[in-house]
Design a protein around this motif. Structure first.
Motif, PDB file in Angstrom:
ATOM      1  N   VAL A 615       0.832  -1.196   0.000  1.00  0.00           N
ATOM      2  CA  VAL A 615       0.000   0.000   0.000  1.00  0.00           C
ATOM      3  C   VAL A 615       0.870   1.251   0.000  1.00  0.00           C
ATOM      4  N   HIS A 621       0.610   1.267   9.826  1.00  0.00           N
ATOM      5  CA  HIS A 621      -0.399   0.427  10.463  1.00  0.00           C
ATOM      6  C   HIS A 621       0.192  -0.201  11.707  1.00  0.00           C
ATOM      7  N   THR A 924      -8.959  -7.886   1.317  1.00  0.00           N
ATOM      8  CA  THR A 924      -8.809  -7.025   0.148  1.00  0.00           C
ATOM      9  C   THR A 924      -7.349  -6.593   0.007  1.00  0.00           C
ATOM     10  N   GLU A 925      -7.105  -5.817  -1.010  1.00  0.00           N
ATOM     11  CA  GLU A 925      -5.732  -5.344  -1.242  1.00  0.00           C
ATOM     12  C   GLU A 925      -5.259  -4.418  -0.131  1.00  0.00           C
ATOM     13  N   ASP A 926      -6.193  -3.677   0.471  1.00  0.00           N
ATOM     14  CA  ASP A 926      -5.822  -2.779   1.562  1.00  0.00           C
ATOM     15  C   ASP A 926      -5.459  -3.523   2.835  1.00  0.00           C
ATOM     16  N   ASP A 927      -5.799  -4.813   2.914  1.00  0.00           N
ATOM     17  CA  ASP A 927      -5.523  -5.582   4.124  1.00  0.00           C
ATOM     18  C   ASP A 927      -4.252  -6.403   4.022  1.00  0.00           C
ATOM     19  N   TRP A 929      -1.298  -5.589   4.244  1.00  0.00           N
ATOM     20  CA  TRP A 929      -0.220  -5.174   5.154  1.00  0.00           C
ATOM     21  C   TRP A 929      -0.164  -6.085   6.381  1.00  0.00           C
ATOM     22  N   ASP A1118      -9.745   3.228  10.268  1.00  0.00           N
ATOM     23  CA  ASP A1118      -8.786   3.315   9.175  1.00  0.00           C
ATOM     24  C   ASP A1118      -7.862   2.114   9.133  1.00  0.00           C
TER      25      ASP A1118
END
Length: 1122
Positions: A615, A621, A924-927, A929, A1118
């Motif tokens: 990301v 994070h 998803t792609e945002d997860d 990390w 977030d």
């Protein structure tokens, strides 16, 4: 007054005042009656003594048998004492014999006793009349008063036949006295042996006596001659010399040729009958060995092998015997299997009925450890099959009240008849609940099947495919239980929160803690949440490859030194299980760092050895540590309830705007359904509004698209509205499902539903029905198949009746294949009767990959695997389900009595206060990390209190076929990008649907451009041109199917927009990783199975601090998009 005085009876001549009060003056009119006076006669007394009284009759017959046997022994003694050299000439040695006086006295005494017994027999002709031969019962008085008769030959050896008859009667009286029924096989063998002995004894004695006038044979010589003669050897060294002995030999041979074949025929017939009906399970074995009884209506080879493989998969059940009680005969396949040494010594088949006490006694039901009663799902009338099962359960409970009962029932409305059973599995309840969860949690049926099957994870270990090795290794996980105080895995977490213990047990040992049961309560709670504090008396339920009694710690000095330098002191990680390659990776250790400002790169960049955050590094994070004791409840759990007002404001469906989150259905279609809090409408929906394809004065809609649903549909195709469909709706309308995620449910029924079923579903929002069939394309289009998310095809009950068992799924398979070809992007979930038919789902004749999987399945079947079909792509992806897979749930409950309760909680059939529920979470792609499954475990436990139990992974895969896969390049195809309607027109006159003929020159011009472009490259690539032509042919077949669907939609007045946008998932494969190791990498589009805590329990526990939790949730939104 005068008339009344005349009616009074006059007093008797002798009376007293006391007699008038007590009424004794009427005693003179009573007469004493004696009953059964016929039994006082002498004849009846003899009958009572000789036959009616079993014990006295047995004693008398034993005495009679002893007398007959004694007479034969005395004859042998007389022959042995006889001197053959003293014989007289002529026929005198045959008529007269030398009988010593003591021997004669014994024979006379025996004759007198036999005569007395015969007299009693004549008095009692009802006894059957033992007719004694006159030569054997010569009046002894004649021999006493006339001495020359003492040496007269009497063939006493013929008493052997009387002894044989007496022995048969004695055996009958013996079994009557001990209240046991002897088998016909035993009786026939006894008769055959006695007949052979009597024939041999008669022939031996007769030849020896007649040869006194010839060769003077001894008794042994006569025995030798008879054995050689009857065995058809015939040496000829000993032969009879005179004609009477020769005639006797001829007569005895003729008698043997007539009598013995009859006896052998009866014996063979009884032997075959016994092989069909089985024998008896001996009382001695029942008292010394343990056994279980399996009662079935019809024994099929698949059912038998599933039971035996699952039952004997547990080590402590290896010494158990299995007694099968079935009213029908064994077929050839079952008989062949039971002859295998592995099963022949442990499985006993008895043909009989559970409704007969005699058959239950044969199976020793009162001594059995358990009784499994299975319904016949192949019966055409499933209600009649349930009735038979209920009667069997009642009969077993009446005969053996202390025997544990494990009952399988088909229809949920029949459950309350067998509430007394220890464990009950209702097939339709579990089936529909499992199919429903497949729509919201993909491949739930495969997940439950892997949990309830016993496996060691050794299926396909040498497979070249990486996904098969991971899938096989994770499939060995099962549910086990242990007391917290006695556990070497979990005892250190006493006094800690449940989520803390679950996360650290998984990080350290690879054990997934999913549930707990208090000592003072019998209810199992799945993921009771972070507020639950573990006690030493709690029973914990966890998922692992093996139970901890069979696990060992492996201590490696180098790993210990390495971890002691890198790990924090709180989590030393000294040991690990041998079943995982890495149990506590360095990444999971770094997750516990309390520094919330450190990014994943800085915290564990070198330890994990992973790539940089895809990301970006603009936003750091963090993952909070899992607390030992939670002071405040994590707020994301309250999203299910806190945003109801927002949902109501944004949702446009009329049914849903009146729904409220809490409510129990008022009308249940059957007795015994578990109450579940559901989303309901405040007022009943009119029956006319439940029908999707018929307009009414409330809604003028006649197809699904006109309703303009916000979420995609769930379509259920069934033959009729069975009561089990209620269990399909309840899990999808449970209170813990977010209201904005409720998908409309359309029931596509072939028969009109009954009124009581409509009464049961009229309070649920977004539930409709339609009369139609999946055989009809118009019905599918009207019910909204073009924009449905899931299509559930339930196997038809009427299809079970087939000439060939495995053909019961033929119609369902062909219909699903048609759906797959017409709507390739539709997620079709199919129920089959036979698991072996899974190989025909989404069948491709020239698919090499499917052929390789077929070979792998055959290899696993040869290796004795319990899940030979686990590598089939439709099963691994959860696209197909067979209800016979639930049979192992009943078998496993014999060892794990909690498995049925845990499965019901996972499927939403039971709703316990404080118990969590099964849901899914998509990565998803945002997860990404989060990177690993262990980090995700900590993220969920620290934020929402969820417990992950597995991953549903979808991968892109290139399936090799027998013919080469050809793709047309963009450069070659870009000139032919005309509209889809024009493409359909180009397929030929038969498939032409264009109304504008003016487009034909354009199509012809573009076709010529295509030909010229290919001709320019044809000289260099002639093979490529043929491949591209083959590709065009394949595309035309797909377009032909699309044209058919569009034509029908246009005819029905439906919009065809979006139909061709449905994606084809043919190049992907999906599988489940059950309880993977913490270092398993997360991939995009992974679906994580979660057990989420009960939101209502958390609300009641945290109502004072809810505002603080909400404020904290704003900060986590977030970093926690999950």
């Amino acid at each position: 007054m005068v008339e009344l005085e005349k009616e009074v009876l006059p007093l008797p001549p002798r009376y007293r005042f006391r007699d008038l009060l007590l009424g004794d003056w009427q005693a003179d009119e009573r007469v004493q009656v004696e009953f059964y006076v016929n039994e006082n006669t002498f004849k009846e007394r003899l009958k009572l003594f000789f036959i009616k009284n079993q014990r006295s009759s047995l004693r008398v017959r034993l005495f009679n048998f002893s007398l007959k046997l004694l007479s034969c022994l005395l004859y042998i003694i007389r022959v042995l004492l006889d001197d053959p050299q003293e014989g007289r000439g002529g026929w005198t040695p045959i008529i007269w014999v030398n009988r010593p006086l003591p021997l004669w006295g014994l024979q006379v005494s025996g004759g007198i006793c036999r005569g007395s017994y015969s007299c009693c027999w004549e008095v009692c002709p009802v006894l059957g009349g033992g007719l004694c031969l006159p030569t054997a019962n010569l009046p002894p008085s004649a021999q006493v008063f006339w001495p020359p008769l003492r040496n007269l030959f009497i063939p006493v050896f013929l008493n052997c036949w009387l002894a044989k008859h007496a022995l048969e009667n004695m055996i009958n009286d013996l079994h009557r006295a001990i209240q046991r029924t002897h088998s016909a096989m035993f009786n026939q063998v006894l008769i055959l042996v006695c007949t052979l002995v009597c024939l041999m004894f008669t022939c031996i004695c007769g030849i020896q006596h007649l040869e006194r006038a010839g060769n003077n044979l001894t008794l042994f010589d006569s025995l030798y001659f008879c054995i050689v003669t009857f065995s058809t050897v015939g040496f000829g060294d000993v032969t009879p010399k005179i004609w009477p002995s020769q005639l006797l030999v001829v007569i005895m041979i003729c008698v043997a040729l007539i009598v013995l074949p009859i006896q052998f025929e009866q014996l063979a017939f009884l032997w075959m009958e016994r092989q069909k009906s089985g024998g008896n399970y001996s009382r001695y074995r029942a008292q010394t060995e343990k056994h279980v009884v399996l009662c079935v209506s019809s024994l099929k080879i698949d059912l038998l092998m599933d039971f035996l493989n699952e039952f004997y998969a547990h080590p402590r059940l290896q010494d158990y015997y299995v007694v099968i009680l079935c009213p029908t005969e064994m077929d050839v396949a079952v008989r062949r299997v039971l002859q295998i040494p592995l099963w022949s010594q442990r499985v006993i088949f008895l043909q009989g009925s559970a409704l007969k006490d005699q058959d239950l006694m044969r199976a020793k039901m009162d001594d059995a450890e358990a009784c499994f009663i299975l319904s016949n799902r192949f019966e055409g009338d499933r209600i009649a099959a349930d009735h038979q099962t209920i009667l069997r359960a009642w009969a077993v409970k009446d005969f053996a009240p202390n025997c544990p009962l494990y009952v399988q029932i088909l229809k949920p409305e029949n459950k309350f008849h067998i509430k007394f059973a220890d464990h009950v599995v209702c097939e339709e309840e579990f089936k529909y609940a499992m199919l429903a969860l497949n729509c919201v949690c993909p491949a739930t049926s495969t997940l439950i099947t892997l949990l309830i099957h016993t496996s060691r994870g050794q299926d396909g270990p040498a497979s070249p495919e990486q996904w098969q090795r991971m899938y096989s290794r994770c499939s060995a996980n099962e549910v086990y239980h242990v007391r917290l105080g006695d556990s070497k895995f979990l005892s250190q977490y006493q006094g800690k929160s449940f989520t803390y213990a679950s996360f650290h047990a998984h990080k350290k040992y690879g054990v997934c803690l999913i549930g707990v049961c208090r000592e003072d309560k019998n209810n199992i709670l799945l993921n009771p949440g972070p507020c639950h504090i573990l006690a030493s008396s709690d029973t914990c339920f966890y998922i692992n490859i093996s139970k901890e009694e069979n696990s060992a710690f492996v201590l490696r000095q180098q790993e210990h030194l390495h971890r002691s330098r890198l790990a924090t002191p709180a989590y030393p990680g000294l040991t690990r299980l041998p079943v995982h390659s890495i149990i506590a990776s360095m990444g999971t250790v770094a997750m516990d760092l309390p520094d919330s400002d450190s990014s994943p790169e800085s915290a564990d960049g070198t330890t994990l050895g992973l790539a940089a955050d895809p990301v970006g590094t603009e936003k750091h994070h963090s993952i909070a540590p899992v607390l030992e004791v939670v002071d405040t409840i994590p707020s994301p759990t309250f999203d299910l309830l806190s945003d109801q007002s927002e949902d109501e404001a944004t949702h446009s469906d009329d049914d849903l705007q009146y729904a409220h989150p809490g409510g129990y259905p008022t009308n249940s279609p059957y007795i015994g359904s578990s109450p579940t809090l559901c989303h309901l409408v405040q007022e009943k929906i009119p029956f006319c509004c439940l029908r999707l394809d018929k307009s009414c004065h409330h809604y003028p809609y006649e197809d699904a698209r006109a309703y303009r649903f916000q979420n995609k549909l769930i379509i259920v195709s069934a033959e009729r509205a069975a009561n089990g469909l209620y269990n399909f709706i309840v899990p999808l309308r449970a209170y813990y499902r977010p209201r904005k995620e409720l998908s409309p449910i359309v029931l596509l029924l072939e028969n009109m539903p009954e009124t009581h079923f409509l009464e049961a579903i009229c309070r649920f929002p977004l539930v409709y029905y339609m009369v139609g069939s999946i055989d009809n394309l118009d019905d599918l289009l009207r019910c909204g198949v073009t924009f449905a998310a899931n299509m559930v095809v339930v196997d038809k009950e009427s299809s079970v009746i087939a000439d060939e068992d495995y053909m019961a799924d033929a119609k369902t398979i062909v219909n699903v294949q048609t759906l797959f070809r017409l709507f390739p992007g539709l997620n079709i979930i199919t129920e089959l009767t036979h698991p072996a038919n899974m190989r025909f789902m989404q069948f491709k004749a020239k698919d090499r990959y499917a052929l390789a999987l077929s070979k792998l399945e055959k290899k696993e079947r040869e290796n004795g695997s319990n899940l030979v079909f686990m590598f089939r792509l439709p099963f691994a992806a959860g696209k197909v389900f067979s209800v016979s897979m639930l049979d192992t749930l009943l078998y496993q409950s014999f060892v794990k009595d909690y498995m049925i309760s845990i499965t019901r909680l996972l499927l939403g059939l039971d709703s316990m206060p404080g118990s969590g529920f099964l849901c899914a979470l998509k990565v998803t792609e945002d997860d990404l990390w989060i990177r690993s499954y262990g980090r995700l475990y900590q993220k969920l436990c620290s934020s929402t209190g969820d417990i992950p139990i597995g991953i549903y992974r979808t991968e892109s895969h290139l399936f090799s076929t027998a013919e080469p896969q050809v793709s047309v390049s963009v450069e070659d195809y870009e000139d032919t990008r005309e509209p889809r309607d024009a493409l359909i027109c180009r397929m030929g006159p038969r498939n032409s649907t264009c109304s504008d003929q003016a487009e034909q020159p354009l199509l012809r011009r573009k076709s010529m451009q295509w030909v010229r472009r290919l001709s320019r490259k044809g000289g260099r690539h002639p093979e490529r041109i043929s491949q591209q032509r083959l590709t065009l042919y394949r595309r035309s077949e797909r377009q032909e199917l699309g044209a058919l669907v569009k034509t029908r939609m246009k005819h029905l007045g439906l919009s065809a927009a979006g139909y061709m946008d449905m994606l084809d998932h043919g190049n992907t494969l999906s599988y489940i990783l059950l309880n993977p190791s913490p270092d398993t990498r997360l991939e995009i589009n992974d679906v994580v199975y979660l057990i989420r805590p009960d939101p209502l329990t958390l609300v009641s526990a945290s109502s004072p601090s809810r505002k603080a939790s909400v404020s904290r949730s704003e900060d986590l939104k977030d970093s926690t998009p999950l």
